[in-house]
Design a protein around this motif. Structure first.
Motif, PDB file in Angstrom:
ATOM      1  N   LYS A   5      35.920  46.886  50.555  1.00 37.63           N
ATOM      2  CA  LYS A   5      36.018  47.425  49.203  1.00 37.63           C
ATOM      3  C   LYS A   5      35.414  46.439  48.211  1.00 37.63           C
ATOM      4  O   LYS A   5      35.544  45.223  48.359  1.00 37.63           O
ATOM      5  CB  LYS A   5      37.482  47.678  48.850  1.00 37.63           C
ATOM      6  N   LYS A   6      34.773  46.983  47.219  1.00 36.03           N
ATOM      7  CA  LYS A   6      34.194  46.153  46.176  1.00 36.03           C
ATOM      8  C   LYS A   6      35.301  45.443  45.407  1.00 36.03           C
ATOM      9  O   LYS A   6      36.319  46.036  45.075  1.00 36.03           O
ATOM     10  CB  LYS A   6      33.361  47.024  45.233  1.00 36.03           C
ATOM     11  N   ILE A   7      35.091  44.146  45.149  1.00 36.44           N
ATOM     12  CA  ILE A   7      36.080  43.348  44.426  1.00 36.44           C
ATOM     13  C   ILE A   7      35.729  43.329  42.939  1.00 36.44           C
ATOM     14  O   ILE A   7      34.564  43.121  42.562  1.00 36.44           O
ATOM     15  CB  ILE A   7      36.127  41.901  44.962  1.00 36.44           C
ATOM     16  N   THR A   8      36.729  43.540  42.112  1.00 38.82           N
ATOM     17  CA  THR A   8      36.563  43.428  40.660  1.00 38.82           C
ATOM     18  C   THR A   8      37.361  42.218  40.184  1.00 38.82           C
ATOM     19  O   THR A   8      38.541  42.070  40.531  1.00 38.82           O
ATOM     20  CB  THR A   8      37.083  44.691  39.950  1.00 38.82           C
ATOM     21  N   TRP A   9      36.701  41.355  39.408  1.00 33.74           N
ATOM     22  CA  TRP A   9      37.355  40.133  38.940  1.00 33.74           C
ATOM     23  C   TRP A   9      37.949  40.339  37.548  1.00 33.74           C
ATOM     24  O   TRP A   9      37.317  40.923  36.674  1.00 33.74           O
ATOM     25  CB  TRP A   9      36.358  38.974  38.920  1.00 33.74           C
ATOM     26  N   HIS A  10      39.172  39.830  37.372  1.00 36.08           N
ATOM     27  CA  HIS A  10      39.884  39.977  36.097  1.00 36.08           C
ATOM     28  C   HIS A  10      40.371  38.612  35.621  1.00 36.08           C
ATOM     29  O   HIS A  10      40.972  37.855  36.402  1.00 36.08           O
ATOM     30  CB  HIS A  10      41.106  40.900  36.250  1.00 36.08           C
ATOM     31  N   LYS A  11      40.103  38.322  34.359  1.00 37.32           N
ATOM     32  CA  LYS A  11      40.636  37.082  33.775  1.00 37.32           C
ATOM     33  C   LYS A  11      42.132  37.241  33.567  1.00 37.32           C
ATOM     34  O   LYS A  11      42.573  38.167  32.887  1.00 37.32           O
ATOM     35  CB  LYS A  11      39.953  36.776  32.450  1.00 37.32           C
ATOM     36  N   VAL A  12      42.931  36.351  34.148  1.00 40.62           N
ATOM     37  CA  VAL A  12      44.390  36.468  34.053  1.00 40.62           C
ATOM     38  C   VAL A  12      45.022  35.293  33.330  1.00 40.62           C
ATOM     39  O   VAL A  12      46.183  35.374  32.910  1.00 40.62           O
ATOM     40  CB  VAL A  12      45.027  36.618  35.456  1.00 40.62           C
ATOM     41  N   LEU A  13      44.270  34.191  33.183  1.00 36.98           N
ATOM     42  CA  LEU A  13      44.821  33.018  32.502  1.00 36.98           C
ATOM     43  C   LEU A  13      43.680  32.289  31.805  1.00 36.98           C
ATOM     44  O   LEU A  13      42.736  31.833  32.455  1.00 36.98           O
ATOM     45  CB  LEU A  13      45.512  32.088  33.517  1.00 36.98           C
ATOM     46  N   SER A  14      43.757  32.212  30.487  1.00 32.79           N
ATOM     47  CA  SER A  14      42.675  31.579  29.720  1.00 32.79           C
ATOM     48  C   SER A  14      42.757  30.059  29.755  1.00 32.79           C
ATOM     49  O   SER A  14      41.747  29.373  29.628  1.00 32.79           O
ATOM     50  CB  SER A  14      42.714  32.059  28.261  1.00 32.79           C
ATOM     51  N   LYS A  97      39.651  32.586  41.685  1.00 30.58           N
ATOM     52  CA  LYS A  97      38.590  31.606  41.399  1.00 30.58           C
ATOM     53  C   LYS A  97      38.844  30.976  40.040  1.00 30.58           C
ATOM     54  O   LYS A  97      39.420  31.596  39.139  1.00 30.58           O
ATOM     55  CB  LYS A  97      37.200  32.259  41.468  1.00 30.58           C
ATOM     56  N   GLU A  98      38.427  29.720  39.942  1.00 29.65           N
ATOM     57  CA  GLU A  98      38.578  28.973  38.698  1.00 29.65           C
ATOM     58  C   GLU A  98      37.197  28.736  38.109  1.00 29.65           C
ATOM     59  O   GLU A  98      36.272  28.322  38.803  1.00 29.65           O
ATOM     60  CB  GLU A  98      39.265  27.632  38.951  1.00 29.65           C
ATOM     61  N   GLU A  99      37.063  29.012  36.833  1.00 35.48           N
ATOM     62  CA  GLU A  99      35.824  28.708  36.108  1.00 35.48           C
ATOM     63  C   GLU A  99      36.217  27.918  34.881  1.00 35.48           C
ATOM     64  O   GLU A  99      36.754  28.480  33.913  1.00 35.48           O
ATOM     65  CB  GLU A  99      35.083  29.988  35.732  1.00 35.48           C
ATOM     66  N   GLY A 100      35.992  26.621  34.952  1.00 37.46           N
ATOM     67  CA  GLY A 100      36.436  25.755  33.878  1.00 37.46           C
ATOM     68  C   GLY A 100      37.953  25.764  33.801  1.00 37.46           C
ATOM     69  O   GLY A 100      38.637  25.464  34.794  1.00 37.46           O
ATOM     70  N   ASN A 101      38.454  26.147  32.674  1.00 36.88           N
ATOM     71  CA  ASN A 101      39.910  26.173  32.471  1.00 36.88           C
ATOM     72  C   ASN A 101      40.491  27.570  32.662  1.00 36.88           C
ATOM     73  O   ASN A 101      41.665  27.801  32.387  1.00 36.88           O
ATOM     74  CB  ASN A 101      40.230  25.673  31.047  1.00 36.88           C
ATOM     75  N   THR A 102      39.665  28.505  33.130  1.00 42.40           N
ATOM     76  CA  THR A 102      40.066  29.907  33.209  1.00 42.40           C
ATOM     77  C   THR A 102      40.300  30.321  34.663  1.00 42.40           C
ATOM     78  O   THR A 102      39.556  29.919  35.569  1.00 42.40           O
ATOM     79  CB  THR A 102      38.985  30.809  32.590  1.00 42.40           C
ATOM     80  N   ILE A 103      41.342  31.136  34.864  1.00 42.41           N
ATOM     81  CA  ILE A 103      41.679  31.625  36.197  1.00 42.41           C
ATOM     82  C   ILE A 103      41.351  33.112  36.283  1.00 42.41           C
ATOM     83  O   ILE A 103      41.726  33.899  35.403  1.00 42.41           O
ATOM     84  CB  ILE A 103      43.177  31.415  36.511  1.00 42.41           C
ATOM     85  N   TYR A 104      40.659  33.508  37.366  1.00 43.40           N
ATOM     86  CA  TYR A 104      40.312  34.902  37.623  1.00 43.40           C
ATOM     87  C   TYR A 104      40.950  35.327  38.946  1.00 43.40           C
ATOM     88  O   TYR A 104      41.054  34.537  39.885  1.00 43.40           O
ATOM     89  CB  TYR A 104      38.798  35.094  37.717  1.00 43.40           C
ATOM     90  N   VAL A 105      41.351  36.588  39.010  1.00 46.06           N
ATOM     91  CA  VAL A 105      41.874  37.163  40.243  1.00 46.06           C
ATOM     92  C   VAL A 105      41.007  38.354  40.616  1.00 46.06           C
ATOM     93  O   VAL A 105      40.687  39.204  39.762  1.00 46.06           O
ATOM     94  CB  VAL A 105      43.349  37.598  40.094  1.00 46.06           C
TER      95      VAL A 105
END
Length: 651
Positions: A5-14, A97-105
């Protein structure tokens, strides 16, 4: 071959620093609830539902290296979701995944929505023209609520979230009384549904169509004493003409169609309750939403010929007829007034019918009964025939049973309900009048009573003027309030009234022009006015001004709904007569030769309360301030409340 299934990334923690090491937090990725954990320097995402009872893991804690469910203490690894001991009832995990200070699920792309049983039933409801709902969303009605949300998104439904389900039922009742069409009141299982009971009864006894929809606990736990379990079908058996639970194998669209059909034809209450698992279940593949096409008969019912002949012969003999109209005649007044002109006769209303003919109309004689005027009772007493349309002959109305009577009603059970009636015509009012007119036109020999009507109004206005001069240091008189409303209230307003001395005074002293009046008639329920005004606003929008009037006791019942007015910018003007007492009850205690007991009230500043909610609030304590304050409320663009300090003895 395995499909991915295609994965969609969502920002959950800024800011990942907001979730310290060793802590957990609930977040949302799309519609997926996530328990976000920070353990041993790593951020992980677990399904937020514990696999046992659905406990919210994001509200749990990490203890001794394990994530503990807050509901019953089951443990899972904070990163892998696996339980200790090698069991296989672990928690699903998601990529992080982490991008800088932001967490994505990352969560799998959501599949296209598949229609549920709730969807097909709510779509059927919309197809039947029921497009307005008042209620509160909660854990046991989420499936139905989500179906309503989809219809609202397509602009086919308007849903108003209220602060108390009792207000939802009164709002739906007020909507129906004004329009003749049903609206929905909506609550959860148990207390949410039982809160609607009073408003459902209000609609029932005043013959207003209403649809009540309730959530219910899962079918598998019915009968076990589950949390918030109430047998709602049994509970509502006395109030709902159509009353059923929705099952997995029900004919779902037909069930909704029949609920609405019963409400419309019988002018009664229909109730459907949705067990939680049924509401979320995919609809049967062959089931489609129904429409009312060829499912409902026209209501143009003609009365039996023998009764028409009898009524016509009575009309041809009468000299001083009087027409009395009740709330049931509200959609037929043009035809009735036209016939009254032919008969040269007064038109009197019941209290529920107040405003159906203007007090300044040449044939209008005001209200009959306990809340009425001496004009109405005088003409009834002097008459030799009463022609009654859409009235219930309540003992509060005081229609004289000793007079010759012609009664017209759509409901055969309402005919001759309390006593014999000389000519009982079962039929739709306008259709019946056309037949009577054909039988009697040009053949009547009635006295023109217009001059007498004018004389009687002059006497009553003189009496009212003398009462207007009453004053007190404790507060204004009720007559002063309604004299001001006579001058300020827009002529095309809808006015919802409550119960108590304020409403009796409204009946006597307010002189309607073309306003529509809504009240809790047969039930006489305190607290009706403000929620009913919400229903009227939903029905009319900004096409007509919406006002409501209550005492301090009535407003106190649903005071929190001022927040609802503000939330939806309902342009409702509420007048509250504040005398710090349940004045009508004090009066009844004295009449029963008892001590006055427990009728005093401790009130807030209602005007300040309205201001705190975001509405306009104005308070009046002096007569000279009354008219300017009422004008300010009238002219305000948005919800407004006028608090008037009154003397309980000046009614």
């Amino acid at each position: 071959m395995a499909t991915h299934k295609k994965i969609t990334w969502h920002k959950v923690l800024s800011n990942k620093d907001k979730l310290p090491e060793g802590r957990v937090q609930t977040v949302t990725a799309g519609h997926q609830g996530i328990c976000l954990t920070h353990f041993e320097g790593k951020f992980s995402a677990l399904d937020n539902k514990c696999p046992h009872q659905g406990g919210p893991l994001g509200e749990g804690s990490i203890e001794n290296g394990m994530l503990r469910c807050p509901w019953h203490g089951w443990d899972f690894h904070p990163c892998t979701g696996l339980p200790p001991g090698g069991y296989d009832d672990g928690v699903k995990t998601f990529e992080v995944k982490e991008e800088g200070n932001t967490i994505y699920v990352g969560v799998p792309e959501e599949p296209e929505h598949e229609e549920t049983i709730s969807d097909v039933m709510i779509e059927t409801m919309i197809n039947w023209g029921v497009d307005t709902a008042f209620g509160m969303v909660g854990h046991s009605n989420l499936g139905v609520a989500d179906a309503m949300r989809r219809q609202e998104k397509e602009r086919k439904l308007r849903f108003f979230g209220i602060r108390h389900e009792g207000a939802a039922a009164f709002a739906a009742s007020g909507y129906a009384k004004l329009t003749g069409r049903p609206a929905v009141c909506f609550g959860i299982a148990g207390p949410g549904a039982t809160n609607m009971f009073t408003g459902m009864w209000d609609a029932k006894v005043d013959r207003a169509p209403l649809i009540a929809l309730s959530g219910q606990v899962n079918t598998q736990v019915v009968g076990t004493g589950a949390f918030q379990e109430v047998d709602l079908v049994k509970a509502f058996n006395t109030v709902a003409e159509f009353n059923h639970a929705v099952h997995l194998n029900s004919n779902h669209s037909e069930l909704m169609s029949l609920a609405i059909k019963h409400a419309l034809i019988k002018r009664d209450v229909s109730h459907l309750t949705f067990p939680d698992e049924v509401a979320f279940t995919k609809k049967p593949s062959k089931e489609k939403a129904q429409t009312p096409e060829n499912r409902i008969t026209p209501f143009t019912i003609s009365p039996p010929k023998e009764m028409v002949e009898k009524a016509a012969s009575m009309i041809l003999l009468t000299k001083r007829p009087v027409i009395i109209v009740g709330h049931g005649a509200r959609f037929n007044m043009e035809t009735i007034i036209e016939y009254a002109k032919i008969l040269n006769c007064p038109v009197i209303t019941t209290f529920k019918g107040k405003g159906l003919i203007a007090d300044n109309h040449e044939l209008g004689c005001g209200v009959l009964g306990r809340s009425g005027t001496p004009i109405a009772s005088w003409f009834m007493n002097e008459s030799d025939l009463l022609i009654v349309f859409g009235a219930s002959f309540s003992n509060h109305t005081g229609i004289a049973s000793k007079k010759p009577i012609i009664q017209v009603d759509f409901d055969p059970m309402a005919l001759s309900k309390f006593h014999k009636v000389d000519a009982a015509l079962w039929g739709e009012i306008s259709e019946t009048l056309e037949i009577l007119k054909e039988k009697t036109l040009g053949k009547t020999n009635t006295i023109d009573q217009r001059d007498e009507i004018e004389e009687r109004w002059a006497l009553w206005k003189e009496e009212k003027q003398s009462r207007l001069e009453d004053s007190s240091s404790k507060g204004l008189s009720s007559i002063a309030v309604f004299d001001a409303m006579n001058k300020i209230t827009p002529h095309n307003a809808v006015i919802a009234v409550d119960v108590g001395n304020n409403t009796y005074s409204f009946g006597r002293y307010f002189e309607p022009k073309h306003q529509s009046i809504l009240m809790s008639g047969y039930l006489g329920s305190i607290g009706f006015a403000l929620p009913a005004a919400m229903g009227a606003w939903a029905a009319q929008g900004d096409k007509r001004p919406i006002w409501s009037v209550s005492g301090d006791g009535g407003l106190g019942q649903y005071l929190s709904e001022i927040m609802t007015l503000v939330k939806y910018n309902m342009n409702v003007k509420h007048i509250v007569l504040n005398n710090s007492e349940l004045g009508k009850i004090s009066k009844e205690q004295r009449a029963a030769e008892l001590d006055v007991w427990q009728t005093s009230l401790h009130n807030p500043s209602f005007a300040q309360f309205a201001e705190n909610c975001g509405a306009l609030g104005v308070r009046v304590e002096k007569l000279e301030d009354l008219i300017p304050a009422m004008e300010k409320v009238r002219d305000h663009d948005g919800p407004a409340l006028l608090e008037i300090v009154t003397d309980v003895n000046l009614i």
